[in-house]
Structures are given as structure tokens and as C-alpha cells.
Design a protein around this motif. Structure first.
Motif, short mmCIF file in Angstrom:
data_model
loop_
_atom_site.label_atom_id
_atom_site.label_comp_id
_atom_site.label_asym_id
_atom_site.label_seq_id
_atom_site.Cartn_x
_atom_site.Cartn_y
_atom_site.Cartn_z
N ASP A 1 0.84 -1.19 0.00
CA ASP A 1 0.00 0.00 0.00
C ASP A 1 0.87 1.24 0.00
N ILE A 2 0.46 2.24 -0.77
CA ILE A 2 1.17 3.52 -0.79
C ILE A 2 0.63 4.39 0.34
N PRO A 3 1.49 4.92 1.20
CA PRO A 3 1.02 5.69 2.36
C PRO A 3 0.69 7.13 2.03
N TYR A 4 0.02 7.79 2.98
CA TYR A 4 -0.27 9.22 2.96
C TYR A 4 -1.15 9.66 1.80
N VAL A 5 -1.90 8.72 1.22
CA VAL A 5 -2.80 9.07 0.12
C VAL A 5 -4.07 9.69 0.71
N GLU A 6 -4.43 10.86 0.23
CA GLU A 6 -5.59 11.56 0.76
C GLU A 6 -6.88 11.03 0.16
N GLU A 7 -7.92 10.92 1.00
CA GLU A 7 -9.23 10.53 0.50
C GLU A 7 -9.77 11.59 -0.45
N VAL A 8 -9.57 12.84 -0.07
CA VAL A 8 -9.91 13.96 -0.94
C VAL A 8 -8.61 14.68 -1.28
N PHE A 9 -8.18 14.58 -2.53
CA PHE A 9 -6.90 15.15 -2.94
C PHE A 9 -6.93 16.66 -2.78
N SER A 10 -6.05 17.18 -1.93
CA SER A 10 -6.11 18.61 -1.57
C SER A 10 -5.31 19.51 -2.51
N PHE A 11 -4.50 18.92 -3.39
CA PHE A 11 -3.74 19.76 -4.30
C PHE A 11 -4.62 20.30 -5.42
N THR B 1 13.57 19.24 4.41
CA THR B 1 14.33 20.07 5.34
C THR B 1 14.20 21.54 4.95
N SER B 2 14.30 22.40 5.94
CA SER B 2 14.25 23.84 5.70
C SER B 2 15.34 24.53 6.50
N TYR B 3 16.15 25.29 5.82
CA TYR B 3 17.17 26.11 6.47
C TYR B 3 16.50 27.28 7.18
N ASP B 4 15.45 27.81 6.58
CA ASP B 4 14.77 28.99 7.13
C ASP B 4 14.11 28.71 8.47
N THR B 5 13.42 27.58 8.57
CA THR B 5 12.62 27.30 9.77
C THR B 5 13.19 26.16 10.61
N ASP B 6 14.36 25.65 10.23
CA ASP B 6 15.01 24.56 10.94
C ASP B 6 14.09 23.34 11.04
N THR B 7 13.39 23.07 9.95
CA THR B 7 12.47 21.93 9.88
C THR B 7 13.19 20.71 9.32
N ASN B 8 12.96 19.56 9.97
CA ASN B 8 13.48 18.29 9.47
C ASN B 8 12.36 17.26 9.57
N ASN B 9 11.98 16.70 8.44
CA ASN B 9 10.87 15.76 8.40
C ASN B 9 11.30 14.51 7.64
N ARG B 10 11.08 13.33 8.25
CA ARG B 10 11.48 12.08 7.62
C ARG B 10 10.30 11.12 7.62
N LEU B 11 9.93 10.62 6.44
CA LEU B 11 8.80 9.70 6.31
C LEU B 11 9.25 8.41 5.63
N GLU B 12 8.83 7.28 6.19
CA GLU B 12 9.05 6.01 5.52
C GLU B 12 8.15 5.96 4.27
N TYR B 13 8.73 5.56 3.14
CA TYR B 13 7.96 5.54 1.90
C TYR B 13 8.50 4.43 1.00
N PRO B 14 7.63 3.61 0.40
CA PRO B 14 8.08 2.45 -0.40
C PRO B 14 8.62 2.85 -1.77
N LEU B 15 9.71 3.61 -1.78
CA LEU B 15 10.28 4.06 -3.06
C LEU B 15 10.87 2.91 -3.87
N HIS B 16 11.06 1.74 -3.24
CA HIS B 16 11.57 0.59 -4.01
C HIS B 16 10.55 0.14 -5.06
#
Length: 272
Positions: free
Chosen positions: A63-73, A193-208
Motif C-alpha cells: 500500500d502507498i502511504p499518505y494518500v488523501e481521500e480527498v486530494f487537496s492539491f 528540510t528547511s534552512y529557514d525554519t530549521d524543519t526536518n521531516n522524515r517519512l518512511e515511503y516504499p520508493l523501491h
């Protein structure tokens, strides 16, 4: 005595000693016995879902994660910049792009359109000083070709503070990048990652699962906030910029292995 065999005895008695008025009863008992037999076969073979009573049709793919029920883009309504490389000569670096390395326009068997083939450890930016609107969407297609996805290593894209490709741009560690998202094929993670806001976000994702595919990347920037989508998966939705940060789109590759290849095309920027 097992209820199944009790029913069978009743049926045999009726068959041997038929009486008037038993026809309807015979029909009902026969239907019940057929149903019990089917259930027993399904239980042995494991082809029945115990909860719903329906055939097991689960997909074997992950299963592909983080898929929205209602696509917000929602793409911006006012086209700002667009390039599908259709006017560029094959074998040449596209006219509206620049790099610190090399690249060439090409076609890929089985995939429509023209593509910019990106080299390993190279950075690419638009050959324009066009300033980004305050609120905009940016989309592009990423095409992968490899024996194993891990051979692609990683690719990162985002926004630099300037539009110079004199040297290789590597994520925020270069000092010139304000915000970036990395597709780490080797580790099966998506990192932002963001230099401006010092944000670091890491998500497991089946890129294989994406070693030979077209991945549609969608980004929405509204002031200081940025959202990033891989196909229909939302992998980022947070504040990434300072109010005065200049934004120039860039994309960089890593040192690919075993003849792995990466391509980009169908860039579209629209104002919100």
C-alpha cells in the motif's frame, strides 16, 4: 453428532421414504447442505474472508502511504511558466534549462513526450531570472529507469536563494538552499528540510516500488507554507520559508549506479 451429518441422515431418509408435502422441505435442506459444503471448501482453501464472507481479492502490492481521500492539491489557475521540452532538439541541453554538469533532451521508449536526461551528481535550474509569485503551484514529472530503485540513490528538489548552477547544489547543506525535499531511494524515505525554519521531516515511503515509473510531483507554496505531493500522497504540509526568502526552483541528482537513469519533463508553474 456433527450437525452436517445429522442433516445428511435426514436427507437420506427423505430420499428413501418420500412423503407428500416434503418437496419444499427437501429443497430447503438441499440448499443448506450445499452452502455448508461450499463453506467447508472455502475454509480449507483459505479463499474466504471470515468477516465479510466475500472472496479474498487483496492486492499483493504494498500500500502507498499518505494518500488523501480527498486530494487537496489544486493547481494554480493562472499559468506562469511551462516547459514540456517539445521545442528542443534531441541530444542537446534544453534551451530553457541550465546545469553545472551536462544533460540532453531525449525520448524514452513507451513514454510519450520529450525528457531531459539528468546526469549523476548534477544540479539543474531554469535559465531565467523570473521571480516566483508569492503564492504558486509547481508540478513536474520524474521518470525513473533502473534495475533496482536503490541504484537511483537519491534525488532532491526545492528552492534555492539564487539561480546559480556554478556548483553542485546538495540539499540545505549547500547553504544556498532554503527548502528541499529528498527522495531517498536507497533508504526508502522521503525527507524534507528547511534552512529557514530549521524543519526536518522524515517519512518512511516504499520508493523501491518506483524503479521504473513516472512520478508526478506537485508542490504548493502559499507565503511561508509549502505542501509536497508524490502522485496523490501528501508528504509535506508545513511552514518552510521566511517571509523574505527568494525562491528559485532546482533539482539535483546523486551518483547513480548500474546504469540507472533519471529524467524530468512537463514542468508547470501557476499562480494561485
Amino acid at each position: 453428532m456433527n450437525s452436517f451429518f445429522k442433516g445428511l441422515i435426514v436427507v437420506l431418509m427423505l430420499a428413501v421414504f418420500p412423503t407428500q408435502g416434503h418437496a419444499q422441505f427437501w429443497k430447503k435442506v438441499t440448499q443448506k447442505l450445499e452452502k455448508k459444503a461450499e463453506d467447508k471448501i472455502d475454509n480449507v482453501l483459505g479463499t474466504k474472508d471470515k468477516d465479510t464472507g466475500t472472496r479474498d481479492t487483496r492486492d499483493t502490492e504494498e500500500d502507498i502511504p499518505y494518500v488523501e481521500e480527498v486530494f487537496s492539491f489544486v493547481p494554480g489557475g493562472m499559468l506562469y511558466y511551462e516547459d514540456d521540452l517539445s521545442g528542443d532538439r534531441e541530444g542537446m541541453m534544453p534551451r530553457r534549462w541550465k546545469t553545472n554538469s551536462s544533460g540532453s533532451v531525449t525520448t524514452v521508449p513507451g513514454v510519450p513526450g520529450k525528457w531531459l536526461k539528468m546526469e549523476g551528481e548534477a544540479s539543474y535550474q531554469l535559465d531565467t531570472l523570473l521571480a516566483m509569485p508569492e503564492n504558486f503551484t509547481l508540478e513536474f514529472d520524474l521518470l525513473t529507469r533502473s534495475d533496482k530503485a536503490e541504484d537511483l540513490r537519491d534525488i532532491h528538489f526545492g528552492f534555492s536563494r539564487n539561480n546559480s548552477t556554478k556548483s553542485y547544489i546538495y540539499n540545505v547543506s549547500s547553504g544556498d538552499v532554503s527548502a528541499a525535499t529528498e527522495l531517498a531511494f536507497y533508504y526508502n524515505t522521503v525527507n524534507s528540510t528547511s534552512y529557514d525554519t530549521d524543519t526536518n521531516n522524515r517519512l518512511e515511503y516504499p520508493l523501491h516500488n518506483f524503479s521504473n515509473s513516472v512520478i508526478h510531483i506537485s508542490m504548493a507554496v502559499e507565503g511561508q507554507h509549502m505542501r509536497v505531493y508524490l502522485n496523490r500522497s501528501k508528504v509535506l504540509d508545513t511552514r518552510m520559508f521566511d517571509p523574505e526568502t527568494a525562491k528559485y526552483f532546482y533539482i539535483s541528482t546523486d551518483r547513480m549506479r548500474n546504469s540507472a537513469r533519471l529524467y524530468i519533463s512537463n514542468l508547470r508553474i501557476a499562480e494561485l
